[in-house]
Structure formats: structure tokens, C-alpha cells
Design a protein around this motif. Sequence first.
Motif, PDB file in Angstrom:
ATOM      1  N   MET A 288       0.826  -1.216   0.000  1.00 13.48           N
ATOM      2  CA  MET A 288       0.000   0.000   0.000  1.00 13.48           C
ATOM      3  C   MET A 288       0.860   1.266   0.000  1.00 13.48           C
ATOM      4  O   MET A 288       0.762   2.099  -0.865  1.00 13.48           O
ATOM      5  N   LEU A 289       1.756   1.340   1.011  1.00 16.27           N
ATOM      6  CA  LEU A 289       2.621   2.526   1.111  1.00 16.27           C
ATOM      7  C   LEU A 289       4.066   2.088   1.315  1.00 16.27           C
ATOM      8  O   LEU A 289       4.354   1.283   2.193  1.00 16.27           O
ATOM      9  N   THR A 290       4.954   2.615   0.481  1.00 14.65           N
ATOM     10  CA  THR A 290       6.374   2.292   0.618  1.00 14.65           C
ATOM     11  C   THR A 290       7.198   3.557   0.612  1.00 14.65           C
ATOM     12  O   THR A 290       7.057   4.381  -0.288  1.00 14.65           O
ATOM     13  N   LEU A 291       8.029   3.697   1.628  1.00 16.29           N
ATOM     14  CA  LEU A 291       8.970   4.813   1.659  1.00 16.29           C
ATOM     15  C   LEU A 291      10.366   4.239   1.485  1.00 16.29           C
ATOM     16  O   LEU A 291      10.762   3.355   2.238  1.00 16.29           O
TER      17      LEU A 291
ATOM     18  N   ILE B 139       4.049  -0.234   4.563  1.00 15.54           N
ATOM     19  CA  ILE B 139       2.772  -0.501   5.221  1.00 15.54           C
ATOM     20  C   ILE B 139       1.882  -1.280   4.258  1.00 15.54           C
ATOM     21  O   ILE B 139       1.713  -0.894   3.101  1.00 15.54           O
ATOM     22  N   GLN B 140       1.378  -2.428   4.742  1.00 16.34           N
ATOM     23  CA  GLN B 140       0.511  -3.256   3.901  1.00 16.34           C
ATOM     24  C   GLN B 140      -0.933  -2.791   4.035  1.00 16.34           C
ATOM     25  O   GLN B 140      -1.297  -2.158   5.028  1.00 16.34           O
ATOM     26  N   GLU B 141      -1.713  -3.155   3.038  1.00 20.83           N
ATOM     27  CA  GLU B 141      -3.116  -2.779   3.054  1.00 20.83           C
ATOM     28  C   GLU B 141      -3.800  -3.344   4.302  1.00 20.83           C
ATOM     29  O   GLU B 141      -3.550  -4.479   4.695  1.00 20.83           O
ATOM     30  N   GLY B 142      -4.628  -2.538   4.935  1.00 23.61           N
ATOM     31  CA  GLY B 142      -5.386  -2.987   6.092  1.00 23.61           C
ATOM     32  C   GLY B 142      -4.677  -2.824   7.414  1.00 23.61           C
ATOM     33  O   GLY B 142      -5.275  -2.999   8.466  1.00 23.61           O
ATOM     34  N   GLN B 143      -3.392  -2.508   7.372  1.00 20.94           N
ATOM     35  CA  GLN B 143      -2.655  -2.319   8.623  1.00 20.94           C
ATOM     36  C   GLN B 143      -3.018  -0.990   9.280  1.00 20.94           C
ATOM     37  O   GLN B 143      -3.358  -0.030   8.606  1.00 20.94           O
ATOM     38  N   ILE B 144      -2.927  -0.995  10.596  1.00 21.13           N
ATOM     39  CA  ILE B 144      -2.971   0.275  11.318  1.00 21.13           C
ATOM     40  C   ILE B 144      -1.581   0.473  11.888  1.00 21.13           C
ATOM     41  O   ILE B 144      -1.156  -0.242  12.787  1.00 21.13           O
TER      42      ILE B 144
ATOM     43  N   PRO C 177     -10.992   8.022   1.050  1.00 20.77           N
ATOM     44  CA  PRO C 177      -9.618   7.617   0.760  1.00 20.77           C
ATOM     45  C   PRO C 177      -9.330   6.218   1.288  1.00 20.77           C
ATOM     46  O   PRO C 177      -9.951   5.778   2.258  1.00 20.77           O
ATOM     47  N   LYS C 178      -8.386   5.537   0.649  1.00 22.63           N
ATOM     48  CA  LYS C 178      -8.026   4.189   1.101  1.00 22.63           C
ATOM     49  C   LYS C 178      -6.998   4.255   2.220  1.00 22.63           C
ATOM     50  O   LYS C 178      -6.939   3.399   3.079  1.00 22.63           O
ATOM     51  N   LEU C 179      -6.152   5.281   2.149  1.00 21.21           N
ATOM     52  CA  LEU C 179      -5.086   5.425   3.142  1.00 21.21           C
ATOM     53  C   LEU C 179      -5.301   6.699   3.954  1.00 21.21           C
ATOM     54  O   LEU C 179      -5.458   7.784   3.400  1.00 21.21           O
ATOM     55  N   LEU C 180      -5.338   6.531   5.269  1.00 17.35           N
ATOM     56  CA  LEU C 180      -5.533   7.682   6.143  1.00 17.35           C
ATOM     57  C   LEU C 180      -4.218   8.023   6.820  1.00 17.35           C
ATOM     58  O   LEU C 180      -3.553   7.138   7.359  1.00 17.35           O
ATOM     59  N   ILE C 181      -3.859   9.293   6.806  1.00 15.07           N
ATOM     60  CA  ILE C 181      -2.632   9.729   7.472  1.00 15.07           C
ATOM     61  C   ILE C 181      -3.020  10.705   8.565  1.00 15.07           C
ATOM     62  O   ILE C 181      -3.499  11.802   8.289  1.00 15.07           O
TER      63      ILE C 181
END
Lengths: 307, 302
Positions: A1-4, A24-29, A151-155
Motif C-alpha cells: 500500500m505505502l512504501t517509503l 505498510i501493507q493494506e489494512g494495517q494500522i 480515501p483508502k489510506l488515512l494519514i
Amino acid sequence: MLTLNNITKKYGKITAVDNLSLKIQEGQIFGFVGPNGAGKTTTLKIIATLLKQTSGNIYINDIEVSTNVKEVRSIIGYMPDFFGVYDNLKVDEYLEFYSDLAGIQYREAKSVISDLLDLVELNSKKNEYVDSLSRGMKQRLCLARSLVHNPKLLILDEPASGMDPRARVQMKRILRELGKMGKTILISSHILPELSELCTNIGIIEKGRMVESGTVDEIMKKSISSNNVRIKVLDSTQNAVKLLQEDSTITYVYGEDNKIEFSYQGDDKDMVKIIKRLVNNDIPVVSFSPMENNLEEIFMKVTKGEE
Amino acid sequence: MINPVLKKELRTRMRTWKTPIIISLYILLISGLFLFVFMNNFMSRGYHHGFRPGSLRDIYLAVAVIQMLLIIYIVPATTAGSISGERERSTFDLLIGTRLSSISIILGKLSSSLVLVILLLIVSIPIMSILLLFGGFSPQNIIVLFAFYIVNAIYFGSIGIFTSAFLKKTSTSTVVSYIIALFLVGGTLFFTIILRAYYFSRIVSGVITVQNPQSFYPIIMYFNPFSGISVILENQIDFNIFDDLISYGTQSNTLSPLYINIGVSLLVSCILLVLSAIRINPMIKIKNIFKRNKLKNTSKKV
Ligand SMILES: Nc1ncnc2c1ncn2[C@@H]1O[C@H](COP(=O)(O)OP(=O)(O)O)[C@@H](O)[C@H]1O
Ligand SMILES: [Mg+2]
């Protein structure tokens, strides 16, 4: 989902984020924890396309962030640590404004706004002016704002900071609900316990570097090899702390008021030695008790928390 | 779909006490001025001379010039906080981090200021229509004048937005935008007068010889809205507000200063708006644009 990948951000000579990588994988908090000034806000702003990194790459669902800003902005919802509201704008109009900005059709927006107001328990306030709301309510409203475009990803940058305990509980409940809805959430805090029950994964940042990261369980295991003890003294806390710090088996000491917490490596015999040494140096030990490992201690140990 | 920023600005602006006060003061000023010029003309000429068309001309002149000055005075104030205000209120990141492009945000801010100007022009129509009623003026005259006002609302609005995007505080932005406005109105005129005096002194002393000295018109004057409005007024009421100070001499087309002035104003506006949009875009740094160009240039040389 998110890669830095190796993100570095420099403000002039200050390196706020230093070669930081993260997945961060999809669905993780994902709980992003670190003391003030560690670089959490800077990192989150870079992900939210509000700052450009000095070097490194970020991918959201394999989309390169800095060159696909519009696309990325429709995938992420961002809630800043510090924000303001407009005068003369009502709660529902506030959300309407941000859904207009996200390019959502009016008809669709109306029902989304109503659902969001239900989620953050502000439906009864929808005709009130935004600037008249309490801080906790504003924070919930801002969370709803970050959700208008689904949104799919919340920051979320310290969403519970400055809230009273009741408001914190409410915010946690909402976040848990969002997690159940399948949102991937990246949430920062400078207090770990706030996140430990909520998150599936934790990353600990200090001075712009990721010092620990993994699932909550993994991070717990890492420190089980050491023993944690809490002692209570009548006085001379400072002397006791000094004494403990000189001991080579002790890896971590923290003293406040008349309580001291420390970790040591070894067995019960080593413990006896430590207590003997304290008593021999006239430290009035009142009680001592072994502690369970918990995330807060790990956090305290990993970060030095220079504030 | 209407620009979201414009929609929100209109909604919140209409709820403040500022907007009705600006509008009321505006009507009061324009109608007060109207009456003042009217009475002045009427009294000084005595009742037996009656009402002369000349006094209508004076009223039109006064109202046209004052309205221009009022727009130059009001517009920077309504735009100078447009971006810096968002920063001060800590709403900037939330606004800029959305799908709406930076230029749309800038245009939304500008148009909300234009709406106010249009509103002011609309409320002045009843007063202007008295002039139509007495004859001597056509609706076209007023339409041309109003269109010119709109151009200048864009011009001075862009200046306010520019200072607001580049300066952190609304207070500094307001002061700087007024200094720029003052320079464009007074400063350019002052330099024009100086340049003209210098130019003529050189003709007199025989340093240069020109066929048509009257047509001397420094470029700097085209940045001044009064270069345009003086052409409009000269055409409409045959009155040159600059008298001999600046004249277009025997230029083949006496309208050309107006066209050039409009062109310059709109061009400057575009540049300022684009720069403002770049400035508020967190993904582009103006410095980097120049750096990149420098790198390109140096690499070419190598
Ligand atoms: N705009 C800025 N200019 C210069 N330094 C900054 C700026 N923003 C943050 N910093 C510095 O970068 C470091 C990281 O800050 P920040 O990301 O806000 O940390 P955190 O959110 O973890 O408290 C700090 O040392 C801070 O002083
Ligand atoms: Mg922060």
C-alpha cells in the motif's frame, strides 16, 4: 500500500528525516511513534504531498507520489497535527467545501457528509458554526473532512493530542471503526500507549531515523530478554539513578518523584546484587516489584526522548 | 461546477459585517460626490442660467475618476489576505492538499474579489443612470467604463494575491500591495512627468530633434490605469484629465494608449497569478526552477 524508500528531508542544515524507509501493507494500522521533533510530522507531510523530500522515493499502490500528486491526493486522507477552521462557516458547509475541493458531485456529497457526521457524532451540530465547536469536536470534524473523498489510506498526525480523556476514547472508537471498514491507517503519536491497543504495527522514529519497526508482537518479543523492575525509595532518587546508571548490567534507568524504573540483563542473583548495592549506599528502598514488558517501556528504552 | 473556493468565499463574505459596510460606504461616497458636484455647479451658475449639460459632464468625470480610485483602494485590501490569511489561520495545508489545482485556488480567490467589485458597480448604476436620464450619455459609455474597471480589478487584485502568496503576514502583504498600487498610480505619473521634462529639455537644447515631440509617451505610463481611463474620458466627454501633462499628440490612433494599457494590465496580471500559483504549490519550488535552468545552461556550455 505505502512504501517509503530512503526518505531524507533537510530544512537547510537541519536533517529532519534521515534515510527513513517504511512499508505498510493494506489494512494495517501503523503506529508511528517518536518524541517531539523526531520527524513524524515532516514524514507525514511528505507522504501527503505537502512537502517535497530532499531525496528518496515514495510509492502508494505502486504510484510514485511526487510525480502523480493529483492521483495520490484522491487515495489519501490527511489530518494535520495542527489546523484551523474558517469563520462564518457551518459544520455541514465546512464538509461541503472540502468535498467540493475533492471534486465530488453535490448530490453524492450530501449523503456522504451526513454519513460522516454520524460517524464522528456531530450530526446534531451540523448547523452550528465551525469556530464555535470545542477542540475535540473540531478534531473529529477534521477527521471527517479527511474522509470526504473516501480515501483508502488515512494519514493522521497526532489526532488525539490536546484532547481530554473522554474525547480520546471517542477518537479511538472512531479510528477502530475506520480500521474495520478496511482503511489502511498511518497514525503518529509521541505517546506509545495511546497506540498500542489500536495498532497492528509500530514504527519507532528518533532523530529522523526508524529505530524499531514491526508488528506489535515482534516489538514486544525483542525486549523480553531483559528484566524490568520498578522500585520505590523514600528519597535520594537522583543518587539512586546515578548509582544504577553506573551498573554495567543495567540497560535503562528512569526516575521520577520517588519511583525508579530500570531494566537489567541477567538473572535473580544479579538482582540481589543490585539491591545490595543500593542498600549499601544508604538508598532508602521502600519496595521493589518486577514489571511485565509493555510497549511504553520499550518505547522509553529505544528512544532517549530529548525534549 | 462553480469554483469551490469562490463558492465558499462568497458564502462566508456575505456573512461578515464588512461586506455590507463596504457597499454602504461606497454608495454613500458616490452619491455624496454626485450631489457635491451637482450643487457646486448649480449654485455657482445661478438659477437663471438653468442646468447646463456642462455640469453633467463634470459629474460624470468626477464619478468616473473617484470610482476608479475607490476600486484601486478596495481591491488590494480584499485580496492581500487571500493566501497569507489561509496560512495565518492554519487552513492553508488543508486547502492546498486537495485535488483542486493551485491556479484554480488562485482564480477562485481573485474572482471572489471581482464579485465584490461587480457588486459595487451594480449599486452605482442607479446613480449613473441619472446621467443617462438627463441625456448626453449613452449606456455604451458606462459599459466601456465598467469594463475598464473590471480589467483594473483583475490588475490590482492580482497584485494583492501576489503579495499575499509571497509574504507570510497579511499586514505586510496589505502594506506592500498598497505601496505597489501607489507606485502604479502616482509613481509612474511622477516619473513620466520627469522624463517628459528631461526629453523636452533635450529638444530645446538641440541634443535631439524629433518631428512630433508631443507624441512622447514613456512606457512606464502604460502600467498606470489612468493612461487608459484618460483615453476613455477624452473620447467620451472630450476632456483630458492630464491636460498638457501627458498627451498622445498626433498618434495615428488616439485609442492606442488605452489598448496598450489594457494589454499591459492583463499581461502583468497573468504573470503575477501564475507566479502565485507556483508559489503555493508545495511540489514546485521557484528556486529549483531557476536552479534547473542554470544547470541546463551550464551543461550546454560544457
Ligand atoms: N519548517 C521547518 N523549518 C525548519 N525546521 C523544521 C521545520 N519543520 C520542522 N523542523 C525541524 O525538523 C525536526 C522534525 O520536526 P517534526 O517533523 O515536526 O517532528 P515531530 O512531528 O516528530 O515532532 C525538528 O527538529 C524541527 O525543529
Ligand atoms: Mg509533529
